[in-house]
Design a protein around this motif. Structure first.
Motif, short mmCIF file in Angstrom:
data_model
loop_
_atom_site.label_atom_id
_atom_site.label_comp_id
_atom_site.label_asym_id
_atom_site.label_seq_id
_atom_site.Cartn_x
_atom_site.Cartn_y
_atom_site.Cartn_z
N ILE A 39 28.94 36.62 53.76
CA ILE A 39 29.11 35.79 52.77
C ILE A 39 30.49 36.22 52.01
CG2 ILE A 39 26.96 34.78 52.64
CD1 ILE A 39 26.26 36.17 50.25
N PRO A 40 31.19 35.51 51.31
CA PRO A 40 32.08 35.78 50.34
C PRO A 40 31.45 37.01 49.30
CG PRO A 40 32.09 33.60 50.42
CD PRO A 40 30.95 34.00 51.38
N THR A 41 32.14 37.81 48.86
CA THR A 41 31.83 38.73 47.81
C THR A 41 32.56 38.46 46.34
OG1 THR A 41 33.35 40.60 48.59
CG2 THR A 41 30.83 40.34 49.34
N GLY A 42 32.15 38.90 45.46
CA GLY A 42 32.99 38.84 44.17
C GLY A 42 31.92 38.74 43.09
N PRO A 43 32.47 38.99 41.76
CA PRO A 43 31.59 38.78 40.66
C PRO A 43 31.05 37.41 40.31
CG PRO A 43 34.09 39.26 40.14
CD PRO A 43 33.89 39.38 41.53
N ASP A 44 31.70 36.65 40.84
CA ASP A 44 31.46 35.19 40.40
C ASP A 44 30.33 34.69 41.30
OD1 ASP A 44 33.29 35.09 42.66
OD2 ASP A 44 34.09 33.23 42.11
N ILE A 45 29.85 35.47 42.47
CA ILE A 45 28.74 34.77 43.45
C ILE A 45 27.53 35.76 43.08
CG2 ILE A 45 27.97 34.65 45.75
CD1 ILE A 45 30.97 34.09 46.58
N VAL A 46 26.41 35.01 42.48
CA VAL A 46 25.16 35.54 42.38
C VAL A 46 24.30 34.83 43.22
CG1 VAL A 46 23.23 36.00 40.79
CG2 VAL A 46 25.78 35.89 39.65
N PHE A 47 23.72 35.61 44.36
CA PHE A 47 23.04 34.98 45.31
C PHE A 47 21.84 34.05 45.04
CE2 PHE A 47 19.66 35.01 48.58
CZ PHE A 47 20.40 34.25 49.60
#
Length: 69
Positions: A39-47
């Protein structure tokens, strides 16, 4: 969450070697093969905040996990 056919799936978030993965397991039909996708990663993605429709999209694109031989 449920898929397009109404089957229930669990989704587990795993970080392995710096890559973020989601492992899907069908809980309403154990005969279905599990699936895994990165999955894409980044600070805006919270599973835990990912909407079901996004999980369904990831599931649609996740290849089945095959048998080891």
């Amino acid at each position: 969450m449920s898929d397009d056919l109404g089957l229930l799936w669990s989704a587990i978030h795993v970080v392995e070697g710096g890559e973020e993965l989601v492992i899907f397991t069908c809980i309403s039909d154990a005969r279905r093969s599990g699936r895994i996708t990165s999955i894409p990663t980044g600070p805006d993605i919270v599973f835990r905040d990912v909407p079901d429709e996004v999980l369904r999209d990831w599931l649609r694109h996740a290849p089945p996990v095959g048998r080891l031989s």
